[in-house]
Every structure is written in C-alpha cells, then in structure tokens.
Motif scaffolding. Structure first.
Motif, PDB file in Angstrom:
ATOM      1  N   LEU A   1       9.450  20.781   4.997  1.00  0.00           N
ATOM      2  CA  LEU A   1       9.356  20.022   6.031  1.00  0.00           C
ATOM      3  C   LEU A   1      10.062  20.759   7.205  1.00  0.00           C
ATOM      4  CD1 LEU A   1       9.287  17.057   7.529  1.00  0.00           C
ATOM      5  CD2 LEU A   1      11.462  16.780   6.625  1.00  0.00           C
ATOM      6  N   PHE A   2      11.383  21.537   6.975  1.00  0.00           N
ATOM      7  CA  PHE A   2      11.962  22.150   7.975  1.00  0.00           C
ATOM      8  C   PHE A   2      11.261  23.374   8.505  1.00  0.00           C
ATOM      9  CE2 PHE A   2      15.473  19.386   6.495  1.00  0.00           C
ATOM     10  CZ  PHE A   2      15.734  18.917   7.771  1.00  0.00           C
ATOM     11  N   ARG A   3      10.463  23.799   7.514  1.00  0.00           N
ATOM     12  CA  ARG A   3       9.816  25.214   8.064  1.00  0.00           C
ATOM     13  C   ARG A   3       8.754  24.587   8.939  1.00  0.00           C
ATOM     14  NH1 ARG A   3       9.172  28.505   2.372  1.00  0.00           N
ATOM     15  NH2 ARG A   3      11.112  29.596   2.721  1.00  0.00           N
ATOM     16  N   SER A   4       7.861  23.599   8.711  1.00  0.00           N
ATOM     17  CA  SER A   4       6.828  23.150   9.421  1.00  0.00           C
ATOM     18  C   SER A   4       7.216  22.698  10.981  1.00  0.00           C
ATOM     19  CB  SER A   4       6.305  21.840   8.894  1.00  0.00           C
ATOM     20  OG  SER A   4       7.097  20.571   8.880  1.00  0.00           O
ATOM     21  N   LEU A   5       8.314  22.223  11.097  1.00  0.00           N
ATOM     22  CA  LEU A   5       9.236  22.069  12.448  1.00  0.00           C
ATOM     23  C   LEU A   5       9.887  23.222  13.039  1.00  0.00           C
ATOM     24  CD1 LEU A   5      10.296  18.477  11.526  1.00  0.00           C
ATOM     25  CD2 LEU A   5       8.491  18.754  12.763  1.00  0.00           C
ATOM     26  N   GLY A   6      10.092  24.319  12.073  1.00  0.00           N
ATOM     27  CA  GLY A   6      10.734  25.484  12.618  1.00  0.00           C
ATOM     28  C   GLY A   6      10.200  26.297  13.553  1.00  0.00           C
ATOM     29  N   ASP A   7       8.873  26.177  13.903  1.00  0.00           N
ATOM     30  CA  ASP A   7       7.925  26.821  14.929  1.00  0.00           C
ATOM     31  C   ASP A   7       8.254  26.004  16.243  1.00  0.00           C
ATOM     32  OD1 ASP A   7       5.769  29.103  15.637  1.00  0.00           O
ATOM     33  OD2 ASP A   7       5.382  27.125  16.450  1.00  0.00           O
ATOM     34  N   PRO A   8       8.693  26.900  17.375  1.00  0.00           N
ATOM     35  CA  PRO A   8       8.828  26.198  18.496  1.00  0.00           C
ATOM     36  C   PRO A   8       7.570  25.591  19.098  1.00  0.00           C
ATOM     37  CG  PRO A   8       9.776  28.699  18.776  1.00  0.00           C
ATOM     38  CD  PRO A   8       8.844  28.513  17.303  1.00  0.00           C
TER      39      PRO A   8
ATOM     40  N   LEU B   1       9.991  10.441  11.259  1.00  0.00           N
ATOM     41  CA  LEU B   1      10.182  11.846  11.901  1.00  0.00           C
ATOM     42  C   LEU B   1      10.733  11.658  13.179  1.00  0.00           C
ATOM     43  CD1 LEU B   1       9.613  14.656  11.990  1.00  0.00           C
ATOM     44  CD2 LEU B   1       7.157  14.299  12.796  1.00  0.00           C
ATOM     45  N   LEU B   2      10.430  10.645  13.964  1.00  0.00           N
ATOM     46  CA  LEU B   2      11.371  10.159  15.218  1.00  0.00           C
ATOM     47  C   LEU B   2      12.921  10.142  14.742  1.00  0.00           C
ATOM     48  CD1 LEU B   2      11.354   9.641  18.099  1.00  0.00           C
ATOM     49  CD2 LEU B   2      10.837   7.377  17.529  1.00  0.00           C
ATOM     50  N   ASP B   3      13.078   9.570  13.793  1.00  0.00           N
ATOM     51  CA  ASP B   3      14.484   9.438  13.472  1.00  0.00           C
ATOM     52  C   ASP B   3      15.097  10.589  13.272  1.00  0.00           C
ATOM     53  OD1 ASP B   3      14.266   6.773  13.553  1.00  0.00           O
ATOM     54  OD2 ASP B   3      14.106   6.343  11.379  1.00  0.00           O
ATOM     55  N   LEU B   4      14.356  11.632  12.486  1.00  0.00           N
ATOM     56  CA  LEU B   4      14.798  13.006  12.420  1.00  0.00           C
ATOM     57  C   LEU B   4      15.121  13.831  13.692  1.00  0.00           C
ATOM     58  CD1 LEU B   4      15.584  15.387  10.107  1.00  0.00           C
ATOM     59  CD2 LEU B   4      13.146  15.936  10.038  1.00  0.00           C
ATOM     60  N   LEU B   5      14.135  13.838  14.431  1.00  0.00           N
ATOM     61  CA  LEU B   5      14.412  14.422  15.662  1.00  0.00           C
ATOM     62  C   LEU B   5      15.466  13.860  16.516  1.00  0.00           C
ATOM     63  CD1 LEU B   5      10.471  14.706  16.791  1.00  0.00           C
ATOM     64  CD2 LEU B   5      11.763  16.425  15.856  1.00  0.00           C
TER      65      LEU B   5
ATOM     66  N   LEU C   1       2.678  15.239   8.902  1.00  0.00           N
ATOM     67  CA  LEU C   1       3.379  14.732   9.909  1.00  0.00           C
ATOM     68  C   LEU C   1       2.901  14.384  11.278  1.00  0.00           C
ATOM     69  CD1 LEU C   1       5.986  17.907   9.819  1.00  0.00           C
ATOM     70  CD2 LEU C   1       6.202  15.652   8.690  1.00  0.00           C
ATOM     71  N   VAL C   2       1.669  14.419  11.380  1.00  0.00           N
ATOM     72  CA  VAL C   2       0.701  14.130  12.362  1.00  0.00           C
ATOM     73  C   VAL C   2      -0.512  13.431  12.012  1.00  0.00           C
ATOM     74  CG1 VAL C   2      -0.384  14.808  14.651  1.00  0.00           C
ATOM     75  CG2 VAL C   2       1.833  15.550  14.196  1.00  0.00           C
ATOM     76  N   VAL C   3      -0.838  12.347  12.640  1.00  0.00           N
ATOM     77  CA  VAL C   3      -2.295  11.744  12.381  1.00  0.00           C
ATOM     78  C   VAL C   3      -2.986  11.544  13.650  1.00  0.00           C
ATOM     79  CG1 VAL C   3      -1.350  10.320  10.391  1.00  0.00           C
ATOM     80  CG2 VAL C   3      -1.445   9.181  12.682  1.00  0.00           C
TER      81      VAL C   3
ATOM     82  N   ASP D   1      14.014  20.874  -6.593  1.00  0.00           N
ATOM     83  CA  ASP D   1      14.397  19.581  -5.613  1.00  0.00           C
ATOM     84  C   ASP D   1      14.519  19.850  -4.250  1.00  0.00           C
ATOM     85  OD1 ASP D   1      14.984  18.319  -8.166  1.00  0.00           O
ATOM     86  OD2 ASP D   1      16.970  18.797  -8.093  1.00  0.00           O
ATOM     87  N   ILE D   2      14.746  20.853  -3.706  1.00  0.00           N
ATOM     88  CA  ILE D   2      14.795  20.998  -2.227  1.00  0.00           C
ATOM     89  C   ILE D   2      13.477  21.815  -1.673  1.00  0.00           C
ATOM     90  CG2 ILE D   2      17.348  21.130  -2.338  1.00  0.00           C
ATOM     91  CD1 ILE D   2      17.022  24.274  -1.870  1.00  0.00           C
ATOM     92  N   GLU D   3      12.652  22.038  -2.426  1.00  0.00           N
ATOM     93  CA  GLU D   3      11.310  22.737  -1.832  1.00  0.00           C
ATOM     94  C   GLU D   3      10.689  21.753  -0.680  1.00  0.00           C
ATOM     95  OE1 GLU D   3       9.300  24.235  -5.160  1.00  0.00           O
ATOM     96  OE2 GLU D   3      10.592  25.943  -5.133  1.00  0.00           O
ATOM     97  N   PRO D   4      10.454  20.610  -0.967  1.00  0.00           N
ATOM     98  CA  PRO D   4       9.896  19.792  -0.117  1.00  0.00           C
ATOM     99  C   PRO D   4      10.724  19.552   1.226  1.00  0.00           C
ATOM    100  CG  PRO D   4       9.716  18.581  -2.073  1.00  0.00           C
ATOM    101  CD  PRO D   4      10.879  19.847  -2.331  1.00  0.00           C
ATOM    102  N   ALA D   5      11.990  19.729   1.278  1.00  0.00           N
ATOM    103  CA  ALA D   5      12.808  19.605   2.398  1.00  0.00           C
ATOM    104  C   ALA D   5      12.465  21.031   3.227  1.00  0.00           C
ATOM    105  CB  ALA D   5      14.094  19.283   2.136  1.00  0.00           C
ATOM    106  N   VAL D   6      12.741  21.891   2.235  1.00  0.00           N
ATOM    107  CA  VAL D   6      12.345  23.587   3.033  1.00  0.00           C
ATOM    108  C   VAL D   6      11.279  23.528   3.703  1.00  0.00           C
ATOM    109  CG1 VAL D   6      12.124  25.703   2.589  1.00  0.00           C
ATOM    110  CG2 VAL D   6      14.132  24.688   1.515  1.00  0.00           C
TER     111      VAL D   6
END
Length: 116
Positions: free
Chosen positions: A15-22, A83-87, A64-66, A8-13
């Motif tokens: 997502l956060f990994r994809s944004l986890g790199d500076p 994604l803007l809402d998440l940020l 996440l980007v097009v 259930d949480i793998e997609p969220a993990v």
C-alpha cells in the motif's frame, strides 16, 4: 502483542509503495477532492497524459482508484473512503513532525535510497 511477521506487513508495505511515487500520490491527493478524468488530472498536476494514464492504471490495479464510465469518458475516483482518511492522517502527522521526515538522511527529500 505478538511481533508482526513479514507476511503480516506485506500488504501494508505494498500500500505505501503504491503511494510512494510522487505522481501517484499527487493523483490520489487530487482525487481526494473529487472525481476527475485523465485530461483533468493532466492539466491539474502538470504531468504528461501518458504518465497520468500509467499511474492511474497502477492505482486502479492496486484497488485504490475506480473508474466510472459516462459515455466514452472515464471518471476516476478513490475506491475507498479510508484512503482519504489515510491521506488526511498523513498530512496531520507531517504537520505535527514539521520537517523531520523531509530531512531524514535515508528517506527524506534528498535521501539517496532509490528503493523507496
């Protein structure tokens, strides 16, 4: 409320990994203010062109980007307004918690957990 399974949480993990790199987070934050080409991202973020290209490709692969073609130029933007809402929500949370997250011994600025 039922407990979340790992599946259930793998997609969220992911997502956060994809944004986890500076670099990827910086690119997403920059694109939150409007579309940009790789050359503009390189200039605005002070990163190498190859670094920006690789991270934009990663964000694109994650959905996440097009990119929008205009002649031979590609303009990148956030794929989803959510994604803007998440940020924005993350910035609000960070403002509310102050430096607590940055000081976290595991995941903070000086944390030793390289898996993050």
């Amino acid at each position: 409320m039922r407990a979340a399974s790992t599946a259930d949480i793998e997609p969220a993990v992911a997502l956060f990994r994809s944004l986890g790199d500076p670099a990827r987070l910086a690119i997403a934050r920059r694109l939150a203010s409007g579309e940009a080409r790789v050359a503009e991202l390189t200039r605005d973020l002070g990163l190498a062109q190859s670094t920006v290209s690789a991270h934009v490709a990663c964000l694109r692969d994650c959905g996440l980007v097009v990119g929008r073609m205009e002649g031979r130029r590609v303009y990148y933007s956030l794929a989803r307004p959510e994604l803007l809402d998440l940020l924005t929500a993350a910035e609000t949370l960070l403002a509310a918690t102050g430096s607590v997250v940055a000081l976290c011994p595991t995941y903070g600025v000086d944390g030793q957990d390289s898996a993050c």
